[in-house]
Design a protein around this motif. Structure first.
Motif, short mmCIF file in Angstrom:
data_model
loop_
_atom_site.label_atom_id
_atom_site.label_comp_id
_atom_site.label_asym_id
_atom_site.label_seq_id
_atom_site.Cartn_x
_atom_site.Cartn_y
_atom_site.Cartn_z
N GLY A 232 0.82 -1.25 -0.02
CA GLY A 232 -0.03 -0.09 0.01
C GLY A 232 0.74 1.21 -0.02
N SER A 233 2.12 1.17 -0.06
CA SER A 233 2.91 2.24 -0.08
C SER A 233 2.84 2.94 -1.46
CB SER A 233 4.43 1.87 0.04
OG SER A 233 4.65 1.57 1.26
N LEU A 234 3.04 4.19 -1.44
CA LEU A 234 2.84 4.89 -2.75
C LEU A 234 3.79 4.71 -3.73
CD1 LEU A 234 1.55 8.52 -1.65
CD2 LEU A 234 0.43 6.85 -2.92
N SER A 235 3.69 4.50 -4.82
CA SER A 235 5.07 4.40 -5.86
C SER A 235 4.36 5.33 -6.96
CB SER A 235 4.72 3.01 -6.46
OG SER A 235 5.82 2.65 -7.47
N PHE A 236 5.16 6.27 -7.00
CA PHE A 236 4.95 7.46 -7.82
C PHE A 236 5.26 7.21 -9.33
CE2 PHE A 236 4.70 9.18 -3.63
CZ PHE A 236 3.44 9.86 -3.62
N VAL A 237 4.76 7.82 -10.46
CA VAL A 237 5.22 7.86 -11.77
C VAL A 237 5.87 9.06 -11.75
CG1 VAL A 237 3.15 6.47 -12.66
CG2 VAL A 237 2.90 8.93 -12.56
N SER A 238 6.03 9.97 -11.11
CA SER A 238 6.77 11.21 -11.14
C SER A 238 7.34 11.34 -9.64
CB SER A 238 6.09 12.35 -11.53
OG SER A 238 4.89 12.60 -10.52
N SER A 239 7.99 12.56 -9.25
CA SER A 239 8.19 12.77 -8.07
C SER A 239 7.23 13.03 -6.99
CB SER A 239 9.12 14.17 -7.96
OG SER A 239 8.20 15.06 -8.55
N PRO A 240 7.13 12.47 -5.84
CA PRO A 240 5.98 12.50 -4.87
C PRO A 240 5.26 13.92 -4.81
CG PRO A 240 7.91 11.34 -3.91
CD PRO A 240 8.48 12.14 -5.12
N PRO A 241 4.17 13.92 -4.99
CA PRO A 241 3.44 15.11 -5.04
C PRO A 241 3.26 15.77 -3.51
CG PRO A 241 1.96 13.25 -5.47
CD PRO A 241 3.21 12.84 -5.38
N PRO B 43 2.89 5.29 3.62
CA PRO B 43 1.78 4.28 3.29
C PRO B 43 0.19 5.15 2.89
CG PRO B 43 2.00 4.63 5.55
CD PRO B 43 3.14 5.58 4.82
N VAL B 44 -0.22 4.42 2.00
CA VAL B 44 -1.72 5.12 1.70
C VAL B 44 -2.61 4.25 2.41
CG1 VAL B 44 -3.41 5.03 0.03
CG2 VAL B 44 -0.99 5.14 -0.80
N PRO B 45 -3.60 5.22 3.24
CA PRO B 45 -4.91 4.61 4.07
C PRO B 45 -5.57 4.04 3.14
CG PRO B 45 -3.88 6.85 4.74
CD PRO B 45 -3.23 6.50 3.38
N HIS B 46 -5.92 2.58 3.16
CA HIS B 46 -6.69 1.82 2.09
C HIS B 46 -8.20 1.79 2.70
CE1 HIS B 46 -7.48 -0.84 -1.19
NE2 HIS B 46 -7.99 -1.84 -0.24
N LEU B 47 -9.21 2.30 1.89
CA LEU B 47 -10.47 2.15 2.15
C LEU B 47 -10.95 0.97 1.53
CD1 LEU B 47 -11.73 5.82 1.38
CD2 LEU B 47 -12.06 4.58 3.21
N GLU B 48 -11.45 -0.16 2.55
CA GLU B 48 -11.54 -1.37 2.31
C GLU B 48 -12.89 -1.42 1.49
OE1 GLU B 48 -11.51 -3.93 5.47
OE2 GLU B 48 -9.34 -3.35 6.12
N HIS B 49 -13.78 -0.58 1.22
CA HIS B 49 -15.02 -0.57 0.48
C HIS B 49 -15.06 0.56 -0.35
CE1 HIS B 49 -15.98 -4.23 2.46
NE2 HIS B 49 -15.70 -3.60 3.66
N PRO B 50 -15.91 0.72 -1.47
CA PRO B 50 -15.95 2.05 -2.30
C PRO B 50 -16.76 3.05 -1.37
CG PRO B 50 -16.35 -0.07 -3.79
CD PRO B 50 -16.26 -0.49 -2.12
N LYS B 51 -16.49 4.07 -1.62
CA LYS B 51 -17.38 5.08 -1.17
C LYS B 51 -18.56 5.37 -1.51
CE LYS B 51 -17.59 8.87 1.97
NZ LYS B 51 -18.93 9.36 1.78
N LEU C 205 -4.25 13.69 7.43
CA LEU C 205 -2.78 13.99 8.05
C LEU C 205 -1.65 12.96 7.91
CD1 LEU C 205 -4.77 14.46 11.50
CD2 LEU C 205 -3.42 16.10 10.32
N ILE C 206 -2.03 11.70 7.52
CA ILE C 206 -1.07 10.96 6.86
C ILE C 206 -0.53 11.25 5.84
CG2 ILE C 206 -0.78 8.30 6.17
CD1 ILE C 206 -2.70 7.48 8.48
N LEU C 207 -1.54 11.64 4.68
CA LEU C 207 -0.69 11.93 3.33
C LEU C 207 -0.34 13.30 3.41
CD1 LEU C 207 -3.26 9.88 1.30
CD2 LEU C 207 -1.12 9.25 1.91
N ALA C 208 -0.48 14.07 4.25
CA ALA C 208 -0.09 15.68 4.15
C ALA C 208 -0.58 16.12 3.01
CB ALA C 208 1.42 15.62 4.11
N SER C 209 -1.96 15.91 2.46
CA SER C 209 -2.64 16.67 1.43
C SER C 209 -3.91 16.69 1.76
CB SER C 209 -2.49 15.60 0.30
OG SER C 209 -1.37 15.52 -0.21
N LYS C 210 -4.61 17.19 0.89
CA LYS C 210 -6.08 17.46 1.00
C LYS C 210 -6.89 16.52 0.21
CE LYS C 210 -7.11 21.02 4.03
NZ LYS C 210 -7.80 20.68 5.12
#
Length: 292
Positions: free
Chosen positions: A28-37, A125-133, A177-182
């Motif tokens: 579940g770790s982020l694997s970016f196609v470019s530099s981490p956003p 790590p990406v917080p993984h939502l186990e079911h579709p929202k 908070l985990i991803l430091a993004s909105k």
């Protein structure tokens, strides 16, 4: 499997589980196609000052506290027993570089020691939502896909952990908070396919995140791919060449991708079928309003 509550925890220490390997690497770790956003540092306003930080960790760590009402339910298995514990706050601890070190849970009924959930990876790590929202959901469960390290007092063991939030606002802030993004867009998707790789995922969530630099990134978990490609995929919105919204809700949205990176060159196009018609319209509108 039996279900155990707070009064049954903790179990007696087991010597074989007193230490764990630090080699676990989360798919579940982020694997970016470019530099981490995502900017590695969070807003200073949500962090405690050095003087008020807990004793665990380094004085250079940044700690954000997420108070929870109602409490979050933490579920895990140990010694073939399923435990469900409730806590009223989570401290998100990161080091000076922005790497996530651990989650510290407290305020649990009958719990004298903090519940520490550590991460054995240098990637975010990406917080993984186990079911579709979907609209009007009463609870949402987040996991981190692979086994993680847990410590309660002197007891240390490895297990898979999930967090069930009863309030979407709490679940949303936990991710941010985990991803430091909105998190600026989320919707459940029935499936996504690419021209070059075939079926990418089924029954997952599509999220769009805005980093502190303002960069927008689309994120989904490629659960239909082979094991070595079964991971989170991120696509910067600047790499979307064109959008075909489809003639009706039964037709998928088709994104033409710029071959800026090897990953996008492999995918070529991305077809997304949303679970809800209104989500499909909102997605196309969001892309139109945030195009380059």
């Amino acid at each position: 499997m039996s279900h155990y509550e707070a009064e049954d925890w903790p179990l007696p220490a087991n010597r074989r589980e007193s230490t764990v390997s630090s080699s676990t690497r989360s798919s579940g770790s982020l694997s970016f196609v470019s530099s981490p956003p995502f900017s590695p540092s969070l807003s200073p306003s949500v962090f405690s000052s050095p003087a008020s930080r807990p004793r665990e960790g380094s004085v250079n760590d940044e700690v954000a506290r997420l108070p929870l009402n109602p409490a979050v339910t933490v579920s895990f298995v140990r010694s073939s027993k399923l435990f469900k514990l409730r806590y009223t706050y989570i401290n998100i601890r990161k080091d000076f570089s922005g790497a996530l070190k651990c989650l510290e849970l407290g305020g649990g009924i009958g719990q004298q020691n903090a519940f520490l959930h550590s991460f054995n990876t240098t990637r975010l790590p990406v917080p993984h939502l186990e079911h579709p929202k979907l609209p009007n959901e009463l609870s949402l469960r987040i996991s981190f896909l692979d086994e993680q390290t847990v410590q309660v007092g002197s007891t240390v063991f490895a297990t898979q952990i999930s967090y069930t939030f009863e309030d979407w606002a709490d679940c949303l802030q936990f991710q941010e908070l985990i991803l430091a993004s909105k998190l600026v867009f989320i919707a459940g998707i029935a499936e996504a396919k690419s021209k070059g790789r075939g079926e990418e995922c089924i029954s997952q969530n599509l999220r769009i995140l805005r980093g502190q630099s303002g960069k927008l990134v689309m994120l989904f978990f490629a659960n239909s791919q082979r094991k070595e490609h079964k991971r989170y995929v991120s696509i910067p919105l600047t790499c979307i060449e064109s959008v075909n919204p489809g003639k009706n809700s039964r037709r998928p949205v088709v994104l033409q991708l710029q071959p800026n990176f090897d990953h996008l060159a492999q995918m070529k196009t991305l077809q997304i079928q949303f679970l809800m018609e209104e989500d499909q319209k909102a997605f196309c509108q969001f892309l139109a309003e945030n195009s380059r």
